[in-house]
Write a protein that holds these residues in place. Structure first.
Motif, PDB file in Angstrom:
ATOM      1  N   UNK A 163       0.838  -1.198   0.000  1.00 37.60           N
ATOM      2  CA  UNK A 163       0.000   0.000   0.000  1.00 37.60           C
ATOM      3  C   UNK A 163       0.875   1.250   0.000  1.00 37.60           C
ATOM      4  N   UNK A 164       2.026   1.183   0.679  1.00 38.53           N
ATOM      5  CA  UNK A 164       2.959   2.302   0.637  1.00 38.53           C
ATOM      6  C   UNK A 164       3.445   2.589  -0.767  1.00 38.53           C
ATOM      7  N   UNK A 165       3.677   1.539  -1.570  1.00 41.12           N
ATOM      8  CA  UNK A 165       4.070   1.738  -2.971  1.00 41.12           C
ATOM      9  C   UNK A 165       2.975   2.437  -3.757  1.00 41.12           C
ATOM     10  N   UNK A 166       1.704   2.097  -3.475  1.00 45.68           N
ATOM     11  CA  UNK A 166       0.595   2.702  -4.204  1.00 45.68           C
ATOM     12  C   UNK A 166       0.399   4.174  -3.821  1.00 45.68           C
ATOM     13  N   UNK A 167       0.424   4.450  -2.531  1.00 40.31           N
ATOM     14  CA  UNK A 167       0.101   5.797  -2.063  1.00 40.31           C
ATOM     15  C   UNK A 167       1.294   6.741  -2.092  1.00 40.31           C
ATOM     16  N   UNK A 168       2.497   6.219  -1.931  1.00 43.03           N
ATOM     17  CA  UNK A 168       3.690   7.065  -1.882  1.00 43.03           C
ATOM     18  C   UNK A 168       4.841   6.356  -2.588  1.00 43.03           C
ATOM     19  N   UNK A 169       4.771   6.244  -3.916  1.00 49.05           N
ATOM     20  CA  UNK A 169       5.810   5.505  -4.646  1.00 49.05           C
ATOM     21  C   UNK A 169       7.164   6.188  -4.518  1.00 49.05           C
ATOM     22  N   UNK A 170       8.239   5.411  -4.544  1.00 45.22           N
ATOM     23  CA  UNK A 170       9.575   5.998  -4.432  1.00 45.22           C
ATOM     24  C   UNK A 170       9.914   6.857  -5.647  1.00 45.22           C
ATOM     25  N   UNK A 171      10.808   7.815  -5.448  1.00 41.97           N
ATOM     26  CA  UNK A 171      11.241   8.673  -6.540  1.00 41.97           C
ATOM     27  C   UNK A 171      12.149   7.912  -7.490  1.00 41.97           C
ATOM     28  N   UNK A 172      12.181   8.379  -8.739  1.00 45.31           N
ATOM     29  CA  UNK A 172      13.011   7.765  -9.781  1.00 45.31           C
ATOM     30  C   UNK A 172      12.770   6.266  -9.870  1.00 45.31           C
ATOM     31  N   UNK A 173      11.498   5.890  -9.793  1.00 45.65           N
ATOM     32  CA  UNK A 173      11.148   4.467  -9.840  1.00 45.65           C
ATOM     33  C   UNK A 173       9.781   4.301 -10.486  1.00 45.65           C
ATOM     34  N   UNK A 174       9.520   3.099 -10.960  1.00 45.66           N
ATOM     35  CA  UNK A 174       8.216   2.761 -11.511  1.00 45.66           C
ATOM     36  C   UNK A 174       7.713   1.521 -10.784  1.00 45.66           C
ATOM     37  N   UNK A 175       6.410   1.491 -10.505  1.00 44.04           N
ATOM     38  CA  UNK A 175       5.798   0.381  -9.786  1.00 44.04           C
ATOM     39  C   UNK A 175       4.892  -0.383 -10.750  1.00 44.04           C
ATOM     40  N   UNK A 176       5.151  -1.677 -10.899  1.00 45.38           N
ATOM     41  CA  UNK A 176       4.329  -2.537 -11.745  1.00 45.38           C
ATOM     42  C   UNK A 176       3.697  -3.634 -10.897  1.00 45.38           C
ATOM     43  N   UNK A 177       2.422  -3.879 -11.128  1.00 42.57           N
ATOM     44  CA  UNK A 177       1.743  -5.044 -10.565  1.00 42.57           C
ATOM     45  C   UNK A 177       1.778  -6.142 -11.626  1.00 42.57           C
ATOM     46  N   UNK A 178       2.334  -7.288 -11.262  1.00 50.07           N
ATOM     47  CA  UNK A 178       2.648  -8.318 -12.247  1.00 50.07           C
ATOM     48  C   UNK A 178       1.944  -9.625 -11.882  1.00 50.07           C
ATOM     49  N   UNK A 179       1.429 -10.301 -12.922  1.00 51.75           N
ATOM     50  CA  UNK A 179       0.870 -11.636 -12.723  1.00 51.75           C
ATOM     51  C   UNK A 179       0.603 -12.257 -14.083  1.00 51.75           C
ATOM     52  N   UNK A 180       0.200 -13.533 -14.067  1.00 55.31           N
ATOM     53  CA  UNK A 180      -0.165 -14.238 -15.292  1.00 55.31           C
ATOM     54  C   UNK A 180      -1.643 -14.620 -15.218  1.00 55.31           C
ATOM     55  N   UNK A 181      -2.333 -14.393 -16.303  1.00 55.26           N
ATOM     56  CA  UNK A 181      -3.687 -14.939 -16.444  1.00 55.26           C
ATOM     57  C   UNK A 181      -3.521 -16.220 -17.240  1.00 55.26           C
ATOM     58  N   UNK A 182      -3.442 -17.315 -16.513  1.00 51.13           N
ATOM     59  CA  UNK A 182      -3.087 -18.590 -17.137  1.00 51.13           C
ATOM     60  C   UNK A 182      -4.318 -19.347 -17.608  1.00 51.13           C
ATOM     61  N   UNK A 183      -4.064 -20.312 -18.482  1.00 49.31           N
ATOM     62  CA  UNK A 183      -5.110 -21.224 -18.969  1.00 49.31           C
ATOM     63  C   UNK A 183      -6.299 -20.477 -19.583  1.00 49.31           C
ATOM     64  N   UNK A 184      -6.002 -19.435 -20.371  1.00 51.48           N
ATOM     65  CA  UNK A 184      -7.063 -18.743 -21.108  1.00 51.48           C
ATOM     66  C   UNK A 184      -7.456 -19.634 -22.279  1.00 51.48           C
ATOM     67  N   UNK A 185      -8.714 -20.024 -22.346  1.00 50.57           N
ATOM     68  CA  UNK A 185      -9.141 -21.032 -23.311  1.00 50.57           C
ATOM     69  C   UNK A 185      -9.658 -20.412 -24.606  1.00 50.57           C
ATOM     70  N   UNK A 186      -9.271 -21.013 -25.698  1.00 48.53           N
ATOM     71  CA  UNK A 186      -9.858 -20.677 -26.996  1.00 48.53           C
ATOM     72  C   UNK A 186     -11.097 -21.550 -27.164  1.00 48.53           C
ATOM     73  N   UNK A 187     -12.261 -20.939 -27.017  1.00 49.81           N
ATOM     74  CA  UNK A 187     -13.524 -21.683 -27.033  1.00 49.81           C
ATOM     75  C   UNK A 187     -14.314 -21.339 -28.286  1.00 49.81           C
TER      76      UNK A 187
END
Length: 363
Positions: A163-187
């Protein structure tokens, strides 16, 4: 000699009374009865006799006489209907309290939750009355939400960190939220959809043919809402390292990179640890267990699902992947950052209250 009738009392309107009567007569939200009475008094105020006023407004002379007299007696207040007492309430406060308490603190026999019919049988009130009571107190026994409390021993520290990263991100930095959306099906739906028509929603078959799966890797920039993405058929440490390399290539060299990730083993594998050691500007921040709600990329995935995948119809994985790439490209043309407002203290207080309600813990 002609009959002149009883002399009428002179009706003189003040400027304020005339303005109010005109508003009542013209206002769309006035009742029809009040508008008619206002026109009657306005006509009488112009010096017209009862018969002439009656002809102008379309009522009987007796009606004009009645409201002329009422106005002379009570002025504007005489034109407004007094509230009628109506039928006294037949449902007592005790009955309402009994329904609310029973709904909150008990369950019916042979059922897990109350229905209107079951509560009506128990209380002796009608089903519609039960429905009104529940609506007034915002009770919905037929609905439920799921939750799972984190058992992470570092839960508090991790919440403060992220939450500190969201509300008060550090200077000279970028914040990324990372994850995988796995098993996406072609239906591929077994039959073509029926298009939406007036009064009828779009209709799709429930059965489909699977043509394979893919995985969407995404890094959501919390500052501007842009997304770095990759698509891989698998989601092992090998693919995750390739994705980190892509992030490294796209983020300017002078910026530190903070990544918010979940505790999936791929994110902590030896090969990833080795890669991070060779790229010291990358800093990993792991979410608490069972706390995907704190990772903003999950909200991005929800948009992908709602806008693209929920009604998708793809005959191949390649077609699905092309559509996902096009959708992400469109997102980045008009990105939408999510505004995080709750500080860590407020989140922890909410969870404490939930614990107190469910288990009596959290003291």
């Amino acid at each position: 000699m002609p009959r002149t009738g009883r002399p009428k009392a002179e009706l003189i309107l003040s400027d304020e009374e005339r303005e109010q009567l005109l508003r009542w007569a013209r206002r769309a939200k006035s009742s029809q009865a009040l508008a008619l009475r206002s026109r009657i008094v306005l006509g009488c105020g112009d010096g017209l006799d009862n018969k002439t006023v009656a002809g102008q407004v379309g009522c009987s002379a007796n009606t004009v006489s009645k409201w002329r007299a009422r106005f002379l007696e009570s002025r504007l207040d005489g034109l407004v209907d007094e509230p009628r007492p109506g039928r006294p309430p037949v449902i007592t406060a005790e009955q309402v309290e009994d329904v609310v308490v029973a709904t909150l603190e008990s369950t019916p026999k042979n059922a897990t939750h109350w229905s209107r019919a079951k509560m009506a049988d128990r209380s002796g009130l009608s089903k519609s009355t039960i429905g009104r009571i529940w609506k007034a107190f915002e009770l919905k026994p037929h609905r439920e939400d799921g939750f799972k409390l984190s058992n992470d021993p570092q839960f508090v520290d991790k919440v403060y960190d992220i939450v500190g990263l969201y509300l008060d991100p550090p200077e000279a930095a970028v914040v990324y939220c990372v994850d995988e959306k796995s098993q996406v099906q072609a239906l591929a739906r077994s039959q073509p959809a029926f298009p939406m028509m007036p009064g009828m929603p779009e209709k799709r078959t429930h059965d489909y043919v699977r043509h394979g799966t893919t995985s969407l890797f995404a890094a959501f920039n919390t500052a501007d809402g842009t997304v770095i993405s990759s698509i891989h058929r698998r989601h092992r440490a090998v693919e995750f390292k390739k994705f980190l390399t892509k992030i490294d290539a796209e983020v300017p060299d002078h910026l530190e990179v903070h990544l918010v990730c979940d505790n999936y083993s791929t994110h902590k594998s030896p090969s990833i640890v080795t890669w991070l050691e060779k790229h010291p500007r990358f800093h990993m921040h792991f979410t608490p267990t069972y706390s995907s709600w704190i990772n903003q990329v999950e909200r991005f995935f929800a948009y992908v699902t709602a806008d693209l995948l929920q009604r998708s119809d793809h005959r191949s994985v390649r077609a699905l992947e092309n559509d996902i790439r096009a959708w992400v490209k469109g997102w980045n043309e008009n990105p939408k950052p999510f505004v995080w407002t709750k500080p860590a203290e407020q989140i922890l207080d909410s969870l404490k209250r939930l614990l107190q309600r469910t288990t009596g813990a959290g003291h």
